[in-house]
Design an enzyme around this catalytic site. Sequence first.
Site, PDB file in Angstrom:
ATOM      1  N   LYS A   1     -15.653 -43.409 -41.226  1.00 47.02           N
ATOM      2  CA  LYS A   1     -15.722 -41.948 -41.319  1.00 47.02           C
ATOM      3  C   LYS A   1     -14.433 -41.277 -40.882  1.00 47.02           C
ATOM      4  CE  LYS A   1     -20.713 -41.162 -41.012  1.00 47.02           C
ATOM      5  NZ  LYS A   1     -21.806 -40.586 -40.217  1.00 47.02           N
TER       6      LYS A   1
ATOM      7  N   LYS B   1     -23.012 -48.436 -50.708  1.00 48.01           N
ATOM      8  CA  LYS B   1     -24.351 -48.144 -50.204  1.00 48.01           C
ATOM      9  C   LYS B   1     -24.807 -46.786 -50.748  1.00 48.01           C
ATOM     10  CE  LYS B   1     -24.671 -46.599 -46.177  1.00 48.01           C
ATOM     11  NZ  LYS B   1     -24.606 -46.151 -44.798  1.00 48.01           N
TER      12      LYS B   1
ATOM     13  N   LYS C   1     -26.340 -40.345 -48.508  1.00 46.13           N
ATOM     14  CA  LYS C   1     -26.810 -38.959 -48.592  1.00 46.13           C
ATOM     15  C   LYS C   1     -25.710 -38.007 -48.991  1.00 46.13           C
ATOM     16  CE  LYS C   1     -28.519 -38.538 -44.503  1.00 46.13           C
ATOM     17  NZ  LYS C   1     -29.295 -38.265 -43.285  1.00 46.13           N
TER      18      LYS C   1
END
Length: 337
Positions: A118, A200, A203
């Site tokens: 991130k 993956k 969201k």
Amino acid sequence: MTVGQKQRVFSGVQPTGKLHIGNYVGAIKQWAEHQDSYDNIFCVVDLHAVTIPEAVDPKQFRAKTLEVAALYLACGIDPAKSTIFLQSHVAEHSQAAWLLNCLAPLGWLYRMTQFKAKAGSNESVGTGLLDYPVLMAADILLYDTHKVPVGEDQKQHIEFTRDLAQRVNTMFPGAGLVIPEPMIPPAGARVMGLDDPTVKMSKSIAETKKGHAIGLLDAPSDIKKAIMSAQTDSANEARFDHAGPGVRNLLDLYQVLSGQSREEIEAEFHGQGYGKLKKALVERAVAALEPVQARYAGLTESKDYLEAILRQGAERARSIAARTHARLRDAMGFVAP
Ligand code: AMP
Ligand code: TRP
């Protein structure tokens, strides 16, 4: 600190992005299925959601937080059996995170793969992003949690929580923190993107990219579009151990949603062309999400009901968290208030 003989389960989802079928089969579905066997606490981890402050629009954040809480209920979490609350409503999470911050080695945090992914090379990321696993450890440890049902991607964070708890118990034996274990489902623990099976299902990607995910609140026509255009390959292998990553992802999803064995699924779809598997998966996904969406629609009309559940949930959560927090403070030598 359990109800009767039941072990405690704790888990949470961040109110960010668009909840998808990966969140459902990797996490929330197993929470609902195991409800009777455990003393359950499910939290909407809103304090974690602000670790990427650029993504926070205050109005949307508030709505998203309530949406996730409503989705817990819609997915079958029963407030009569499980405690549901918002993380920021129980101040002990932030308070315990401070104590744990002082005990968590910085090197452990720099090693976290989620932080590295991130943060990337952005040097202006907030300190909270680095500290994320400590807050998560506080969430889990405050409830003397035995089991943490999560998807595969959270395994490292649970390992961190275990290591930290052991370290605290060694430094301050009176803390008596319970060492939690991850509970990762045998199938569906890592659902991949339909448009790209090498990443993956996420969201944040789901929010901007159609065809990446099956959203829990997506219309049946969108679910159909996403699955029918899922990336596959030119082989004709619908066998779990031989399929390419795109087909394997569809097979895995079909397995969790149908409850059938691998052998049954291979017998039905191997050598048939992928269209048949995709169509069958559309049916399973729509059928699984239909009742969730119907319950969700009902809940959006009863805001007071949802808020009352969250208030009661926070009250119960607080009563447990306050005891553990006091135990930790006492073990460290703080003067009692
Ligand atoms: P997050 O989306 O990071 O808030 O994750 C909420 C829960 O869903 C966590 O338990 C994750 O491990 C799980 N989860 C997230 N993405 C996936 C995925 N693609 N497949 C399976 N589980 C997932
Ligand atoms: N880090 C988790 C995720 O992104 C969310 C989370 C925060 C969590 N605190 C938790 C999960 C405690 C389980 C237990 O999915």
